[in-house]
Design a protein around this motif. Structure first.
Motif, PDB file in Angstrom:
ATOM      1  N   ALA A 163       0.908  -1.460   0.056  1.00  0.00           N
ATOM      2  CA  ALA A 163       0.068  -0.069   0.077  1.00  0.00           C
ATOM      3  C   ALA A 163       0.984   1.296   0.067  1.00  0.00           C
ATOM      4  N   VAL A 164       2.063   1.295   0.741  1.00  0.00           N
ATOM      5  CA  VAL A 164       2.650   2.462   0.911  1.00  0.00           C
ATOM      6  C   VAL A 164       3.688   2.604  -0.535  1.00  0.00           C
ATOM      7  N   SER A 165       3.804   1.473  -1.205  1.00  0.00           N
ATOM      8  CA  SER A 165       4.491   1.503  -2.230  1.00  0.00           C
ATOM      9  C   SER A 165       3.529   2.316  -3.546  1.00  0.00           C
ATOM     10  N   PHE A 166       2.287   1.741  -3.436  1.00  0.00           N
ATOM     11  CA  PHE A 166       1.193   2.067  -4.410  1.00  0.00           C
ATOM     12  C   PHE A 166       1.041   3.677  -4.131  1.00  0.00           C
ATOM     13  N   VAL A 167       0.958   4.217  -2.895  1.00  0.00           N
ATOM     14  CA  VAL A 167       0.803   5.635  -3.012  1.00  0.00           C
ATOM     15  C   VAL A 167       1.917   6.364  -3.403  1.00  0.00           C
ATOM     16  N   SER A 168       3.020   5.794  -3.132  1.00  0.00           N
ATOM     17  CA  SER A 168       4.453   6.447  -3.524  1.00  0.00           C
ATOM     18  C   SER A 168       4.659   6.559  -5.067  1.00  0.00           C
ATOM     19  N   LYS A 169       4.210   5.407  -5.625  1.00  0.00           N
ATOM     20  CA  LYS A 169       4.199   5.317  -7.171  1.00  0.00           C
ATOM     21  C   LYS A 169       3.130   6.466  -7.700  1.00  0.00           C
ATOM     22  N   LEU A 170       1.810   6.551  -7.021  1.00  0.00           N
ATOM     23  CA  LEU A 170       0.920   7.530  -7.791  1.00  0.00           C
ATOM     24  C   LEU A 170       1.596   8.819  -7.340  1.00  0.00           C
ATOM     25  N   LYS A 171       2.184   9.095  -6.535  1.00  0.00           N
ATOM     26  CA  LYS A 171       2.895  10.300  -6.190  1.00  0.00           C
ATOM     27  C   LYS A 171       3.823  10.818  -7.244  1.00  0.00           C
ATOM     28  N   ASN A 172       4.751   9.829  -7.665  1.00  0.00           N
ATOM     29  CA  ASN A 172       5.610  10.040  -8.729  1.00  0.00           C
ATOM     30  C   ASN A 172       5.210   9.870 -10.027  1.00  0.00           C
ATOM     31  N   GLY A 173       3.836   9.679 -10.268  1.00  0.00           N
ATOM     32  CA  GLY A 173       3.248   9.495 -11.522  1.00  0.00           C
ATOM     33  C   GLY A 173       3.513   8.366 -12.176  1.00  0.00           C
ATOM     34  N   GLN A 174       3.752   7.202 -11.365  1.00  0.00           N
ATOM     35  CA  GLN A 174       3.921   5.881 -12.177  1.00  0.00           C
ATOM     36  C   GLN A 174       2.665   5.110 -11.908  1.00  0.00           C
ATOM     37  N   VAL A 175       1.548   5.404 -12.639  1.00  0.00           N
ATOM     38  CA  VAL A 175       0.360   4.952 -12.513  1.00  0.00           C
ATOM     39  C   VAL A 175       0.207   3.497 -13.019  1.00  0.00           C
ATOM     40  N   LEU A 176       0.802   3.273 -14.001  1.00  0.00           N
ATOM     41  CA  LEU A 176       0.673   1.844 -14.504  1.00  0.00           C
ATOM     42  C   LEU A 176       1.454   0.816 -13.604  1.00  0.00           C
ATOM     43  N   ASP A 177       2.719   1.207 -12.989  1.00  0.00           N
ATOM     44  CA  ASP A 177       3.307   0.486 -12.181  1.00  0.00           C
ATOM     45  C   ASP A 177       2.611   0.416 -10.973  1.00  0.00           C
ATOM     46  N   ALA A 178       1.804   1.154 -10.475  1.00  0.00           N
ATOM     47  CA  ALA A 178       1.220   1.114  -9.368  1.00  0.00           C
ATOM     48  C   ALA A 178       0.136   0.046  -9.527  1.00  0.00           C
ATOM     49  N   VAL A 179      -0.649   0.202 -10.487  1.00  0.00           N
ATOM     50  CA  VAL A 179      -1.617  -0.623 -10.811  1.00  0.00           C
ATOM     51  C   VAL A 179      -1.282  -2.007 -11.141  1.00  0.00           C
ATOM     52  N   PHE A 180      -0.215  -2.471 -12.134  1.00  0.00           N
ATOM     53  CA  PHE A 180       0.087  -3.932 -12.417  1.00  0.00           C
ATOM     54  C   PHE A 180       1.048  -4.415 -11.303  1.00  0.00           C
ATOM     55  N   GLU A 181       1.676  -3.386 -10.516  1.00  0.00           N
ATOM     56  CA  GLU A 181       2.485  -4.286  -9.359  1.00  0.00           C
ATOM     57  C   GLU A 181       1.796  -4.437  -8.028  1.00  0.00           C
ATOM     58  N   GLU A 182       0.948  -3.629  -7.669  1.00  0.00           N
ATOM     59  CA  GLU A 182       0.189  -3.675  -6.399  1.00  0.00           C
ATOM     60  C   GLU A 182      -1.273  -3.992  -6.542  1.00  0.00           C
ATOM     61  N   VAL A 183      -1.870  -3.281  -7.319  1.00  0.00           N
ATOM     62  CA  VAL A 183      -3.343  -3.529  -7.444  1.00  0.00           C
ATOM     63  C   VAL A 183      -3.832  -5.138  -7.905  1.00  0.00           C
ATOM     64  N   THR A 184      -2.819  -5.291  -9.060  1.00  0.00           N
ATOM     65  CA  THR A 184      -3.138  -6.781  -9.741  1.00  0.00           C
ATOM     66  C   THR A 184      -3.254  -7.519  -8.543  1.00  0.00           C
ATOM     67  N   TRP A 185      -1.922  -7.749  -7.800  1.00  0.00           N
ATOM     68  CA  TRP A 185      -1.943  -8.946  -6.711  1.00  0.00           C
ATOM     69  C   TRP A 185      -2.726  -8.763  -5.482  1.00  0.00           C
ATOM     70  N   TRP A 186      -3.547  -7.478  -5.350  1.00  0.00           N
ATOM     71  CA  TRP A 186      -4.609  -7.394  -4.461  1.00  0.00           C
ATOM     72  C   TRP A 186      -5.865  -8.072  -4.768  1.00  0.00           C
ATOM     73  N   VAL A 187      -5.901  -7.912  -6.098  1.00  0.00           N
ATOM     74  CA  VAL A 187      -7.236  -8.424  -6.592  1.00  0.00           C
ATOM     75  C   VAL A 187      -6.877 -10.039  -6.709  1.00  0.00           C
ATOM     76  N   VAL A 188      -5.639 -10.571  -7.042  1.00  0.00           N
ATOM     77  CA  VAL A 188      -5.542 -12.066  -6.838  1.00  0.00           C
ATOM     78  C   VAL A 188      -5.533 -12.497  -5.395  1.00  0.00           C
ATOM     79  N   PHE A 189      -5.026 -11.760  -4.623  1.00  0.00           N
ATOM     80  CA  PHE A 189      -5.269 -12.224  -3.113  1.00  0.00           C
ATOM     81  C   PHE A 189      -6.639 -12.157  -2.807  1.00  0.00           C
ATOM     82  N   ALA A 190      -7.148 -11.279  -3.127  1.00  0.00           N
ATOM     83  CA  ALA A 190      -8.762 -11.145  -2.913  1.00  0.00           C
ATOM     84  C   ALA A 190      -9.618 -12.267  -3.369  1.00  0.00           C
TER      85      ALA A 190
END
Length: 643
Positions: A473-500
């Motif tokens: 989650a911390v990594s997700f927020v940091s990447k969004l602040k740095n403009g790395q939207v795709l990295d945030a989605v496919f590195e963190e959100v993807t695996w949150w969906v998999v875990f869920a």
């Protein structure tokens, strides 16, 4: 609870005010002076020169003199003993910088070191006298003056023969070589026979040739005059005089312990002078002015500005540009709960400037995990008491202060987990009651490591999963602040969906969420990569993330393992102590075993807890590489300076 914002300071001031400004900056302790970076296209830089630091060597020498004098007094047990819990004494800034006291301390240091040098000279002279005595002692019974030499008619020599050579054989060889020769033994020891040779000059060559074949070695005593016994008496008198002088000096040094505070102040003052001179060496000068560059915390700038306005100087401050972040020093600002974790962070590496301070994110997990692994009320009480007593009595600072604060916090969670598992030095109370009354007793427990091992293992991995998700989650927020939207989605959100999706499928709910997650796993590399890397990226992402997350979560099983190990070891020692059925023997064995178990767990739990933070947690978001903020300040070794 963050990384302190820094401002770059540039200042030009009059050379006449340089010393006063450096002392003011040292008093305030909020500016780290750095070497100005030359502008490659600016010809004005060629006019600037580095400030002279002639006082640096003198300050280091003065500090060495003070430390040497203190070491001398310590060697002769002149220093008053101080307890481990004694805090650093306080000294006023004015008293520390008082020149009158400094001169007196220099005189004392010179006197102590002078006496020590005289003692060293005495020891060297005593060794020399002892060596001379060893040379003369074999000739003590010789009543002939040592300077007696040969004449035209008579050859006289003093020399040695091997101790294994029988004297009668040597005398026979001499008589065979010349009738007008006499060999006399003066003394003998394990290595040699000490002899005098008197013979007529006409037979000297033959006699000496015969003695040479026997191992004759001429004694070198030509620098001595008078009989050996007289010289030995003189050497003994000189040795006694030196011994008396040395005893007098040692007695004097032993009575100089009252000067230790002045010497310590001298050492601290010299250290402050040295740090000020080192900072002076980073300045650039012209004939009338000097240039200073440095870093100052944003919160300290208003107070510093107020002080600088008292001097005729020009200054500017500004925020560092992102490309300068790697040069900006890092200072962490934390509260009582998270500040002790500075020790853990600094042991790994400070965070890079412009990134996150990991302490607030790490503190809850580190403290909780330590308590889970230790899990004993007795050990927790010892940790809390030890840390609290040292903090109250000694008032330590720096790393040791952080360690004591961390000891208290981890002791609290250790006590709580011990209460939940019913552990007090293992089953100490159970064995005591059984030995004294014969009854059964057990502390109430919500769960125990021996009976609920699987439940503890699952709970440990669940806690690990929570920490990993937090890092993501911390990594997700940091990447969004740095403009790395795709990295945030496919590195963190993807695996949150998999875990869920996995969780819902285990609960018996339709696996549609898991399917969506797998589609995102495939889509990520396809969208982000080019060419054939789209295909290889899919397999690489699956392999790295599945094995990575599985290994990370499994590594948290060490929480259960250390809790179980500590509990079992304590119970084993308690059981061994209870076998004889004697309460005294039980207490001795239990105390020894629990002491060993406590010491091993203190270190083991810390190392494993540190590993979980640095490898499993920090890898998700942490950016290291920060360099510590080291301002020009009143940093001392012996005294706490009251500003």
């Amino acid at each position: 609870m963050a990384i302190v914002k820094m401002k770059r300071l540039r200042m030009v001031a009059m050379a006449a005010d340089r010393e006063a400004l450096l002392r003011k900056l040292q008093h305030m302790g909020c500016v780290e002076i750095v070497q100005p970076e030359a502008g490659p296209d600016d010809p004005l830089w060629a006019c600037l020169t580095h400030s002279e630091t002639v006082g640096l060597a003198a300050a280091h020498e003065e500090k060495n003199q003070a430390e040497r004098a203190l070491e001398v007094l310590k060697r002769y047990k002149a220093l008053p003993k101080s307890g481990f819990l004694d805090p650093k004494p306080s000294v006023g800034e004015g008293e520390l910088f008082d020149e009158t006291g400094a001169r007196a301390a220099r005189d004392i240091a010179g006197q102590v070191n002078g006496l020590d040098r005289r003692l060293a000279a005495i020891r060297a002279e005593e060794n020399k006298l002892e060596a001379q005595r060893a040379v003369l002692l074999p000739w003590k019974s010789l009543d002939m003056p040592l300077e007696t030499g040969s004449t035209d008619q008579v050859t006289i020599q003093l020399g040695t023969l091997p101790a294994a050579l029988p004297m009668n054989q040597a005398e026979g060889e001499v008589r065979a070589a010349g009738e007008l020769a006499e060999l006399t033994e003066i003394s003998a020891d394990r290595e040699a026979r000490y002899c005098t040779l008197v013979c007529h000059a006409s037979q000297a060559e033959a006699v000496l040739e015969a003695l040479k074949n026997l191992g004759w070695s001429r004694a070198n005593l030509r620098d001595w005059t008078g009989a050996a016994a007289d010289n030995l008496d003189r050497l003994d008198r000189e040795a006694e005089e030196l011994k008396a002088e040395a005893a007098s000096i040692e007695e004097k040094l032993s009575g100089m312990g009252q000067n230790a505070p002045a010497l310590r102040q001298m050492s601290d003052l010299a250290g402050l002078d040295a740090s000020r001179e080192e900072s002076r060496g980073r300045l650039l000068d012209t004939a009338q002015t000097f240039l200073l560059e440095g870093w100052v915390p944003e919160e300290s700038w208003p107070g510093l500005k107020q002080e600088l306005d008292r001097y005729p100087c020009a200054y500017e401050v500004g925020d560092p540009a992102p490309e300068e972040y790697e040069k900006v020093p890092v200072q962490l600002k934390n509260n009582t709960l998270t500040k002790p974790l500075n020790m853990v962070t600094e042991m790994y590496s400070l965070p890079a400037y412009g990134t996150l301070d990991p302490n607030p994110l790490m503190a809850p997990f580190f403290i909780l995990f330590y308590g889970i692994m230790m899990a004993d009320m007795g050990y927790g009480l010892l940790m809390m008491l030890a840390g609290a007593i040292i903090l109250k009595k000694k008032k330590p600072g720096g790393t040791f202060g952080h360690l004591c604060g961390l000891l208290v916090l981890c002791g609290i969670t250790t006590f709580i987990m011990g209460a939940l598992t019913g552990g007090f030095f293992g089953d100490f109370l159970t064995q005591v009651v059984k030995l004294t009354t014969g009854g059964d007793f057990a502390l109430p427990a919500l769960f125990t490591p021996l009976e609920d091992t699987m439940m503890i293992l699952v709970g440990a991995m669940c806690l690990g999963f929570v920490q990993i998700i937090t890092g993501m989650a911390v990594s997700f927020v940091s990447k969004l602040k740095n403009g790395q939207v795709l990295d945030a989605v496919f590195e963190e959100v993807t695996w949150w969906v998999v875990f869920a999706g996995l969780g819902l499928m285990i609960a018996g709910i339709t696996p549609i969420v898991l399917v969506i997650g797998m589609v995102m796993v495939v889509a990520g590399p396809v969208i982000q990569n080019q060419g054939f890397a789209k295909v290889t990226g899919i397999f690489g992402s699956l392999y790295n993330h599945v094995t990575g997350y599985f290994g990370d979560i499994l590594s948290y099983s060490r929480l259960m393992a250390l809790m179980l190990a500590g509990s079992v070891i304590a119970q084993v020692f308690n059981t061994l102590g209870a076998i004889p059925g004697n309460i005294v023997i039980f207490l001795i064995i239990s105390f020894a075993g629990n002491t060993l178990n406590f010491a091993l767990n203190l270190l083991g739990c810390y190392v494993h807890d540190l590993r979980l933070q640095c490898l499993e947690y920090f890898g998700k978001f942490y950016q290291d590489g920060g360099k510590p903020f080291r301002p020009l300040d009143l940093n001392t070794k012996y005294y706490e300076v009251v500003k």
